[in-house]
Write a protein that holds these residues in place. Structure first.
Motif, PDB file in Angstrom:
ATOM      1  N   PRO A  90      15.367  65.179   0.377  1.00  0.00           N
ATOM      2  CA  PRO A  90      15.594  64.913  -1.044  1.00  0.00           C
ATOM      3  C   PRO A  90      14.678  63.816  -1.597  1.00  0.00           C
ATOM      4  N   MET A  91      14.292  62.858  -0.725  1.00  0.00           N
ATOM      5  CA  MET A  91      13.435  61.774  -1.178  1.00  0.00           C
ATOM      6  C   MET A  91      12.044  62.267  -1.545  1.00  0.00           C
ATOM      7  N   VAL A  92      11.560  63.318  -0.844  1.00  0.00           N
ATOM      8  CA  VAL A  92      10.243  63.867  -1.174  1.00  0.00           C
ATOM      9  C   VAL A  92      10.234  64.382  -2.614  1.00  0.00           C
ATOM     10  N   ILE A  93      11.289  65.091  -2.996  1.00  0.00           N
ATOM     11  CA  ILE A  93      11.387  65.625  -4.356  1.00  0.00           C
ATOM     12  C   ILE A  93      11.466  64.490  -5.372  1.00  0.00           C
ATOM     13  N   LEU A  94      12.251  63.468  -5.059  1.00  0.00           N
ATOM     14  CA  LEU A  94      12.394  62.348  -5.990  1.00  0.00           C
ATOM     15  C   LEU A  94      11.095  61.553  -6.124  1.00  0.00           C
ATOM     16  N   VAL A  95      10.351  61.426  -5.035  1.00  0.00           N
ATOM     17  CA  VAL A  95       9.076  60.696  -5.092  1.00  0.00           C
ATOM     18  C   VAL A  95       8.100  61.409  -6.019  1.00  0.00           C
ATOM     19  N   ASP A 137       6.056  55.063 -17.020  1.00  0.00           N
ATOM     20  CA  ASP A 137       7.418  54.611 -17.294  1.00  0.00           C
ATOM     21  C   ASP A 137       7.979  54.004 -16.007  1.00  0.00           C
ATOM     22  N   PHE A 138       7.524  52.801 -15.709  1.00  0.00           N
ATOM     23  CA  PHE A 138       7.900  52.134 -14.468  1.00  0.00           C
ATOM     24  C   PHE A 138       9.393  51.824 -14.440  1.00  0.00           C
ATOM     25  N   GLY A 139       9.954  51.451 -15.583  1.00  0.00           N
ATOM     26  CA  GLY A 139      11.376  51.110 -15.644  1.00  0.00           C
ATOM     27  C   GLY A 139      12.263  52.282 -15.275  1.00  0.00           C
ATOM     28  N   ALA A 140      11.966  53.469 -15.830  1.00  0.00           N
ATOM     29  CA  ALA A 140      12.764  54.660 -15.522  1.00  0.00           C
ATOM     30  C   ALA A 140      12.644  55.025 -14.055  1.00  0.00           C
ATOM     31  N   ALA A 141      11.447  54.853 -13.483  1.00  0.00           N
ATOM     32  CA  ALA A 141      11.241  55.151 -12.063  1.00  0.00           C
ATOM     33  C   ALA A 141      12.105  54.249 -11.186  1.00  0.00           C
ATOM     34  N   VAL A 142      12.185  52.972 -11.530  1.00  0.00           N
ATOM     35  CA  VAL A 142      13.003  52.023 -10.769  1.00  0.00           C
ATOM     36  C   VAL A 142      14.477  52.406 -10.864  1.00  0.00           C
ATOM     37  N   VAL A 143      14.932  52.751 -12.060  1.00  0.00           N
ATOM     38  CA  VAL A 143      16.333  53.136 -12.256  1.00  0.00           C
ATOM     39  C   VAL A 143      16.668  54.392 -11.460  1.00  0.00           C
ATOM     40  N   LEU A 144      15.781  55.389 -11.497  1.00  0.00           N
ATOM     41  CA  LEU A 144      16.026  56.636 -10.775  1.00  0.00           C
ATOM     42  C   LEU A 144      16.117  56.385  -9.268  1.00  0.00           C
ATOM     43  N   LEU A 145      15.144  55.659  -8.719  1.00  0.00           N
ATOM     44  CA  LEU A 145      15.153  55.392  -7.282  1.00  0.00           C
ATOM     45  C   LEU A 145      16.346  54.521  -6.885  1.00  0.00           C
ATOM     46  N   GLY A 146      16.675  53.535  -7.707  1.00  0.00           N
ATOM     47  CA  GLY A 146      17.809  52.664  -7.403  1.00  0.00           C
ATOM     48  C   GLY A 146      19.117  53.429  -7.368  1.00  0.00           C
ATOM     49  N   SER A 147      19.322  54.314  -8.348  1.00  0.00           N
ATOM     50  CA  SER A 147      20.539  55.124  -8.394  1.00  0.00           C
ATOM     51  C   SER A 147      20.620  56.051  -7.191  1.00  0.00           C
ATOM     52  N   ALA A 148      19.495  56.671  -6.844  1.00  0.00           N
ATOM     53  CA  ALA A 148      19.462  57.588  -5.698  1.00  0.00           C
ATOM     54  C   ALA A 148      19.775  56.850  -4.403  1.00  0.00           C
ATOM     55  N   MET A 149      19.249  55.628  -4.253  1.00  0.00           N
ATOM     56  CA  MET A 149      19.495  54.847  -3.039  1.00  0.00           C
ATOM     57  C   MET A 149      20.977  54.517  -2.893  1.00  0.00           C
ATOM     58  N   ILE A 150      21.645  54.203  -4.002  1.00  0.00           N
ATOM     59  CA  ILE A 150      23.074  53.890  -3.933  1.00  0.00           C
ATOM     60  C   ILE A 150      23.875  55.145  -3.601  1.00  0.00           C
ATOM     61  N   PHE A 177      17.167  51.167   5.406  1.00  0.00           N
ATOM     62  CA  PHE A 177      16.247  50.035   5.455  1.00  0.00           C
ATOM     63  C   PHE A 177      14.811  50.506   5.234  1.00  0.00           C
ATOM     64  N   VAL A 178      14.430  51.620   5.870  1.00  0.00           N
ATOM     65  CA  VAL A 178      13.086  52.184   5.692  1.00  0.00           C
ATOM     66  C   VAL A 178      12.864  52.568   4.232  1.00  0.00           C
ATOM     67  N   LEU A 179      13.885  53.196   3.622  1.00  0.00           N
ATOM     68  CA  LEU A 179      13.785  53.580   2.216  1.00  0.00           C
ATOM     69  C   LEU A 179      13.594  52.358   1.321  1.00  0.00           C
ATOM     70  N   THR A 180      14.353  51.305   1.587  1.00  0.00           N
ATOM     71  CA  THR A 180      14.249  50.086   0.785  1.00  0.00           C
ATOM     72  C   THR A 180      12.857  49.466   0.899  1.00  0.00           C
ATOM     73  N   ILE A 181      12.350  49.361   2.132  1.00  0.00           N
ATOM     74  CA  ILE A 181      11.011  48.794   2.345  1.00  0.00           C
ATOM     75  C   ILE A 181       9.958  49.668   1.664  1.00  0.00           C
ATOM     76  N   VAL A 220       7.326  48.540  -1.227  1.00  0.00           N
ATOM     77  CA  VAL A 220       5.877  48.697  -1.052  1.00  0.00           C
ATOM     78  C   VAL A 220       5.281  49.503  -2.197  1.00  0.00           C
ATOM     79  N   LEU A 221       5.967  50.602  -2.566  1.00  0.00           N
ATOM     80  CA  LEU A 221       5.498  51.426  -3.683  1.00  0.00           C
ATOM     81  C   LEU A 221       5.452  50.615  -4.972  1.00  0.00           C
ATOM     82  N   ALA A 222       6.472  49.771  -5.195  1.00  0.00           N
ATOM     83  CA  ALA A 222       6.508  48.942  -6.401  1.00  0.00           C
ATOM     84  C   ALA A 222       5.337  47.974  -6.443  1.00  0.00           C
ATOM     85  N   VAL A 223       5.041  47.354  -5.302  1.00  0.00           N
ATOM     86  CA  VAL A 223       3.914  46.417  -5.241  1.00  0.00           C
ATOM     87  C   VAL A 223       2.598  47.133  -5.522  1.00  0.00           C
ATOM     88  N   ILE A 224       2.429  48.317  -4.937  1.00  0.00           N
ATOM     89  CA  ILE A 224       1.196  49.090  -5.160  1.00  0.00           C
ATOM     90  C   ILE A 224       1.040  49.451  -6.632  1.00  0.00           C
TER      91      ILE A 224
END
Length: 388
Positions: A151-156, A167-180, A193-197, A201-205
């Protein structure tokens, strides 16, 4: 599956109805006050944005009540359709002539009478997709690494399309909701833990890949620096001035100075700063209190659904609750300078038709989940009583 609408009536006594009405009423008041200057300048009618926002509020209430009548099981059969529509929307906004560009971002589909933000629909589609996946593939998610990765491949891919808009803000919200949602679904700690890291990393890039994002980050770290205060840090400094002017009790409704073209986007992304200027710390805490109460109620619904074995409803409510909470935290963090400036609206408060109506739609869905969970609880109690 044939759609059978539930009876309208229980909604009036729902734990969500009055709090949402309070939020919508306060939001309309915020937008009315914050938009008078820009509305008079752009249209000659100081009430232009207030009238439009009032119409969106009414549409949102109607949508919330209507959606709350639809059984959640009905939406499950459209998980795939919603995801396909989300991807189509995210691609269409990038097409010149179809996507509507504002301030360098191409995020809206121009439908004439209303502009729909494609990422808003995508976030809701992702919530339903993850919820359905966790129910269908529960054993795979718990036991297999690939059950977590698929499922993470599709979300990425969805996130990458959002970043192109950008739209960096929407991307953060989507990934954050999916992680929870995945965390509640039982994803193992190592995978989480791997997903969080990976997300960090993606955010920094992403942040360091564009010069303007780096400049915005530097301005966030020191907005009052001479090279930032009238440039990339201007919006934040004007927002902070609004909070400072508000003090404890505010300068009075309609008396804001910052909304008179000092603070850009005063009726959208920074509407809370104007509210704090006019109503002070007290008014700001009231608004935050109402938002916190609503999010808390949603998480109570998650717990109730989970306790009654209604896992699909629990995952959907968790995704929606997380999404609203992330948007509130990010918007308020941006307004007070705790987070770098992002174009993300404050749910129920900021001006914007599609985001407001969709927020009401999501609350309508949670209302339905709460109602169905209560019916299961009553049915379970009756069964136990009969057995005794």
């Amino acid at each position: 599956m044939q759609l059978k609408l539930g009876e309208l009536g229980w909604q009036w006594n729902s734990v969500y109805f009055l709090p949402v009405l309070g939020l919508l009423g306060m939001g309309w008041l915020m937008v009315t006050s914050a938009s008078t200057g820009i509305a008079a300048s752009y249209t000659g009618n100081s009430a232009y944005f207030s009238i439009r926002h009032g119409i969106y509020v009414l549409l949102g209430i109607v949508a919330m009540l209507y959606i709350s009548r639809i059984p959640i099981a009905y939406w499950r059969q459209f998980e795939l359709h919603m995801m396909i529509a989300a991807f189509i929307g995210l691609v269409m906004v990038l097409i010149p002539g179809i996507g509507h560009e504002v301030n360098g971002s191409r995020r809206w589909l121009n439908l004439g009478i209303i502009k729909i933000q494609a990422s808003e629909l995508a976030k809701l589609a992702a919530v339903y997709y993850i919820a359905g996946y966790l129910v269908r593939r529960q054993n795979e998610v718990l036991q297999s690494f690939w059950g977590f990765v698929k499922p993470m491949v599709i979300l990425v891919v969805m996130v990458l399309l959002m970043l192109v808009e950008p739209d960096f803000g929407a991307a953060v919200v989507l990934l954050g909701s999916a992680m929870i949602q995945l965390f509640l679904g039982g994803v193992r700690a190592g995978q989480y833990f791997v997903l969080t890291i990976g997300t960090l990393v993606l955010a920094v890039i992403v942040v360091t890949s564009e010069e303007w994002r780096v400049q915005r980050l530097m301005a966030y770290l020191d907005p009052w620096a001479p090279e930032h205060v009238y440039n990339t840090g201007y919006q934040l400094t004007q927002s902070l001035i609004a909070f400072g002017r508000g003090d404890i009790w505010g300068v009075g409704l309609g008396e804001s100075i910052q909304k008179l073209f000092y603070l850009p986007e005063a009726h959208t992304d920074f509407v809370f700063a104007i509210w704090a200027e006019e109503t002070g710390l007290v008014g700001g805490l009231v608004a935050i209190g109402l938002l916190t109460f609503l999010v808390g109620r949603i998480w109570q619904t998650v717990w109730k659904a989970q306790q009654n074995g209604y896992m699909f409803g629990a995952y959907v409510a968790a995704g929606i609750g997380s999404m609203l909470a992330f948007q509130v935290v990010i918007n308020l963090g941006v307004n007070i300078g705790l987070l770098p400036t992002k174009g993300l609206t404050l749910p129920f408060f900021s001006y914007g038709g599609s985001s407001l109506v969709l927020a009401c739609v999501m609350v309508g869905m949670v209302m339905r989940i709460h109602h169905e969970a209560e019916q299961m609880e009553v049915g379970g109690s009756a069964t136990k009583g009969a057995a005794a």
